[in-house]
Design an enzyme around this catalytic site. Structure first.
Site, PDB file in Angstrom:
ATOM      1  N   LYS A  89     132.022  47.382 139.954  1.00 22.39           N
ATOM      2  CA  LYS A  89     131.534  46.770 141.201  1.00 22.39           C
ATOM      3  C   LYS A  89     131.894  45.296 141.176  1.00 22.39           C
ATOM      4  O   LYS A  89     131.672  44.621 140.170  1.00 22.39           O
ATOM      5  CB  LYS A  89     130.005  46.931 141.260  1.00 22.39           C
ATOM      6  CG  LYS A  89     129.367  46.326 142.468  1.00 22.39           C
ATOM      7  CD  LYS A  89     129.102  47.380 143.526  1.00 22.39           C
ATOM      8  CE  LYS A  89     128.916  46.796 144.896  1.00 22.39           C
ATOM      9  NZ  LYS A  89     130.162  46.485 145.626  1.00 22.39           N
ATOM     10  N   LYS A 125     136.816  42.965 139.690  1.00 25.55           N
ATOM     11  CA  LYS A 125     137.137  41.982 140.732  1.00 25.55           C
ATOM     12  C   LYS A 125     138.546  42.280 141.225  1.00 25.55           C
ATOM     13  O   LYS A 125     139.338  42.888 140.491  1.00 25.55           O
ATOM     14  CB  LYS A 125     137.092  40.566 140.154  1.00 25.55           C
ATOM     15  CG  LYS A 125     136.971  39.488 141.187  1.00 25.55           C
ATOM     16  CD  LYS A 125     135.537  39.296 141.660  1.00 25.55           C
ATOM     17  CE  LYS A 125     135.434  38.345 142.818  1.00 25.55           C
ATOM     18  NZ  LYS A 125     134.048  38.083 143.195  1.00 25.55           N
ATOM     19  N   ASP A 165     134.373  38.744 149.255  1.00 27.53           N
ATOM     20  CA  ASP A 165     134.291  37.493 148.488  1.00 27.53           C
ATOM     21  C   ASP A 165     134.968  36.450 149.376  1.00 27.53           C
ATOM     22  O   ASP A 165     135.104  36.674 150.593  1.00 27.53           O
ATOM     23  CB  ASP A 165     134.976  37.652 147.119  1.00 27.53           C
ATOM     24  CG  ASP A 165     134.735  36.456 146.194  1.00 27.53           C
ATOM     25  OD1 ASP A 165     133.626  36.345 145.658  1.00 27.53           O
ATOM     26  OD2 ASP A 165     135.644  35.617 146.020  1.00 27.53           O
TER      27      ASP A 165
HETATM   28  P1  NDP Z   1     133.849  32.107 152.170  1.00 26.16           P
HETATM   29  O1  NDP Z   1     135.289  32.393 152.237  1.00 26.16           O
HETATM   30  O2  NDP Z   1     132.934  32.709 153.177  1.00 26.16           O
HETATM   31  O3  NDP Z   1     133.608  30.536 152.195  1.00 26.16           O
HETATM   32  C1  NDP Z   1     134.177  29.661 151.273  1.00 26.16           C
HETATM   33  C2  NDP Z   1     133.865  28.256 151.758  1.00 26.16           C
HETATM   34  O4  NDP Z   1     134.242  27.316 150.761  1.00 26.16           O
HETATM   35  C3  NDP Z   1     134.624  27.875 153.032  1.00 26.16           C
HETATM   36  O5  NDP Z   1     133.787  27.055 153.793  1.00 26.16           O
HETATM   37  C4  NDP Z   1     135.818  27.085 152.480  1.00 26.16           C
HETATM   38  O6  NDP Z   1     136.345  26.164 153.415  1.00 26.16           O
HETATM   39  C5  NDP Z   1     135.108  26.338 151.377  1.00 26.16           C
HETATM   40  N1  NDP Z   1     135.998  25.832 150.351  1.00 26.16           N
HETATM   41  C6  NDP Z   1     137.027  26.428 149.728  1.00 26.16           C
HETATM   42  N2  NDP Z   1     137.552  25.618 148.802  1.00 26.16           N
HETATM   43  C7  NDP Z   1     136.819  24.469 148.854  1.00 26.16           C
HETATM   44  C8  NDP Z   1     136.834  23.252 148.138  1.00 26.16           C
HETATM   45  N3  NDP Z   1     137.734  23.014 147.176  1.00 26.16           N
HETATM   46  N4  NDP Z   1     135.898  22.335 148.455  1.00 26.16           N
HETATM   47  C9  NDP Z   1     134.977  22.542 149.406  1.00 26.16           C
HETATM   48  N5  NDP Z   1     134.915  23.666 150.123  1.00 26.16           N
HETATM   49  C10 NDP Z   1     135.826  24.608 149.844  1.00 26.16           C
HETATM   50  O7  NDP Z   1     133.393  32.502 150.677  1.00 26.16           O
HETATM   51  P2  NDP Z   1     131.956  32.892 150.163  1.00 26.16           P
HETATM   52  O8  NDP Z   1     130.941  32.008 150.768  1.00 26.16           O
HETATM   53  O9  NDP Z   1     131.797  34.348 150.256  1.00 26.16           O
HETATM   54  O10 NDP Z   1     132.106  32.571 148.603  1.00 26.16           O
HETATM   55  C11 NDP Z   1     131.970  31.257 148.084  1.00 26.16           C
HETATM   56  C12 NDP Z   1     131.855  31.332 146.570  1.00 26.16           C
HETATM   57  O11 NDP Z   1     130.730  32.140 146.209  1.00 26.16           O
HETATM   58  C13 NDP Z   1     133.049  31.961 145.853  1.00 26.16           C
HETATM   59  O12 NDP Z   1     133.162  31.348 144.577  1.00 26.16           O
HETATM   60  C14 NDP Z   1     132.607  33.394 145.644  1.00 26.16           C
HETATM   61  O13 NDP Z   1     133.263  33.998 144.541  1.00 26.16           O
HETATM   62  C15 NDP Z   1     131.140  33.203 145.349  1.00 26.16           C
HETATM   63  N6  NDP Z   1     130.317  34.372 145.575  1.00 26.16           N
HETATM   64  C16 NDP Z   1     130.282  34.972 146.811  1.00 26.16           C
HETATM   65  C17 NDP Z   1     129.454  36.054 147.005  1.00 26.16           C
HETATM   66  C18 NDP Z   1     129.280  36.657 148.358  1.00 26.16           C
HETATM   67  O14 NDP Z   1     128.392  37.512 148.499  1.00 26.16           O
HETATM   68  N7  NDP Z   1     130.029  36.252 149.379  1.00 26.16           N
HETATM   69  C19 NDP Z   1     128.687  36.653 145.898  1.00 26.16           C
HETATM   70  C20 NDP Z   1     128.742  35.895 144.682  1.00 26.16           C
HETATM   71  C21 NDP Z   1     129.559  34.818 144.533  1.00 26.16           C
HETATM   72  P3  NDP Z   1     137.481  26.585 154.482  1.00 26.16           P
HETATM   73  O15 NDP Z   1     136.715  27.125 155.650  1.00 26.16           O
HETATM   74  O16 NDP Z   1     138.191  25.318 154.746  1.00 26.16           O
HETATM   75  O17 NDP Z   1     138.338  27.610 153.802  1.00 26.16           O
END
Ligand code: NDP
Length: 444
Positions: A89, A125, A165
């Site tokens: 998962k 993953k 993700d």
């Molecule tokens: P999204 O794609 O929904 O959002 C990612 C966000 O981060 C966007 O706003 C993006 O901006 C921004 N971003 C990317 N790179 C940078 C940076 N260098 N500095 C600042 N902002 C940045 O992803 P998620 O919210 O789903 O996931 C975020 C993190 O959480 C990841 O590491 C993921 O692995 C982790 N995670 C997610 C889970 C989930 O349920 N979704 C579960 C557990 C962990 P822009 O819009 O410009 O691309």
């Protein structure tokens, strides 16, 4: 790392240049020295060598055509890391930064995270170096269909259940699920994060962000504090960040800043999260547009400047290694008392050392962002039962799971004489469960 240094040398030799993966392994190995000292049996039976080698690594070609008929090829990945405690998962990430090292690092982390959740799920993953940004819905659909044309051979409800993700949200999951169904003729819970009209779970969208805040609340309780009135910085403005900000504000925190990959916004009046949702969820726009609606707020280009803002709580929710040593130092100098990771591996090794040495509370993503995968596992349960829990039921289960992860980490840390070290407790507690399951199953 002394007792495990020989094993780590093998890992380095076998995975040259895979910096993210080596970072993930060394972080965990650092915590496991005390386990080796107390239980030499794990070293004697080669368990660490087995733990760092994925069960399976699948790499495939993903061809697709754009609106003009232009031809493109991306690379797809699924790393099935460890199924000792349940079917694989873990999420799928679509981003130009995706490579095998990143996916292996995340799969390794996922194995530990899923163990901490207390639910019967193994670690995996996957993803692709495809960038959904700037693509039309039809292009994203064609890419997802092509991706699934290969992936469907390796997944199944009792085998491997991917989720979303970075870059993979409800739209992508819908296209992937539709194609899986077309290819197999099966309607079952093979993906999580599905839409509510087709077997998704209530509260899955909110789960990672809400869970992160429930976890931070437990950490603060441990020092007789609460979220109430605390200046809070949340990086990112995607799924995790938005619902972390929503829950933090609901519990009384004062969220002052958010970001995207190009810059950050600072709103001294408190971030208006509905404006952020409108920009990012509805219009897929840029966070810079926030100041058009809230002229008192400031927009700054470059996302790392967000950590220089004075705050008491820091919740990185964007991407890996977004908090480096300089940012960690600025946070501690400015009086921050807690950093709880919402993104996976938010902090560099150096940053973690600075944060811990400064006395700030610190939680690694594998503990504090485990809410997402936990509700994904609850979605799997509902799909198997052909049943649908209401929002309050799922949210209450999520809250209990986050409390229990915190307790496991704190109790394990205390048991090994590392009082209050959540990173240590999370790594060790997660390891012991996976290791014992592997030994019991006589893995070779
Ligand atoms: P999204 O794609 O929904 O959002 C990612 C966000 O981060 C966007 O706003 C993006 O901006 C921004 N971003 C990317 N790179 C940078 C940076 N260098 N500095 C600042 N902002 C940045 O992803 P998620 O919210 O789903 O996931 C975020 C993190 O959480 C990841 O590491 C993921 O692995 C982790 N995670 C997610 C889970 C989930 O349920 N979704 C579960 C557990 C962990 P822009 O819009 O410009 O691309």
């Amino acid at each position: 790392m002394k007792l495990l240094s020989d094993v780590f040398e093998i890992v380095k030799k076998r995975n040259p240049g895979e910096n993210e993966f080596l970072q993930a392994v060394s972080e965990v190995f650092d915590s496991l020295e005390d386990v080796v000292a107390r239980y030499p049996k794990y070293l004697k039976c080669g368990l660490f060598e087995r733990l760092v080698e994925p069960d399976r690594q699948i790499i495939f070609r993903v061809p697709w055509t754009d609106e003009t008929g232009g031809f493109h090829v991306n690379r797809g990945y699924r790393v099935q890391f460890n199924d000792a405690i349940g079917p694989y998962k873990g999420g799928l990430r679509f981003s130009p930064q995706v490579n095998l090292s990143v996916i292996k690092a995340l799969g390794f982390e996922q194995t530990f995270k899923n163990s901490l959740s207390g639910l019967p799920i193994g670690g995996a993953k996957g993803g692709s170096d495809f960038d959904p940004k700037g693509k039309s819905d039809e292009e994203v659909m064609r890419f997802c269909q092509s991706f699934m044309n290969e992936l469907f051979k390796y997944i199944g409800p009792d085998e491997d259940v991917p989720a979303g993700d970075q870059g993979v949200g409800a739209r992508e999951i819908g296209y992937l699920f539709g194609q899986y169904k077309r290819l197999t003729g099966q309607y079952h819970g093979v993906l999580t994060g599905k839409g509510l009209s087709y077997s998704g779970s209530l509260a899955r969208t909110e789960a990672t962000g809400y869970g992160l805040v429930y976890f931070a609340r437990e950490m603060l309780k441990g020092i007789d504090q609460s979220l109430y009135g605390k200046k809070t910085v949340v990086s990112g403005s995607g799924n995790v960040a938005i619902y972390a900000a929503v829950k933090a504000a609901a519990l009384g925190a004062h969220v002052i800043a958010m970001s995207d990959s190009q810059g950050y916004i600072y709103d001294p009046n408190g971030i208006d999260i509905e404006t952020v949702r409108d920009i990012k969820e509805k219009r897929r726009g840029r966070i810079s547009e926030y100041v058009n609606v809230h002229p008192d707020a400031e927009y700054h280009t470059g996302s790392s400047g967000i950590w220089k803002l004075p705050c008491e709580l820091a919740m990185p929710c964007a991407t890996q290694n977004e908090v480096d040593a300089d940012s960690a130092k600025a946070l501690s100098d400015n009086g921050c008392i807690l950093l709880s990771e919402g993104s996976n591996m938010s902090c560099t090794r150096e940053a973690i050392k600075i944060i811990k040495a400064s006395g700030m509370l610190y939680s690694p993503g594998k503990a504090s962002n485990a809410g997402g995968v936990s509700v994904s596992a609850l979605e799997m349960s509902q799909n198997s039962m052909r049943y649908f829990w209401d929002f309050e039921t799922v949210d209450a289960k999520l809250e209990e799971i986050m409390k229990s992860i915190y307790k496991k980490a704190i109790d394990t840390a205390a048991d090994f004489g590392h009082q209050g070290d959540i990173e240590f407790g999370a790594n060790v507690s997660a390891f012991l469960k996976v290791a014992d399951a592997m030994m019991a199953q006589g893995s070779v």
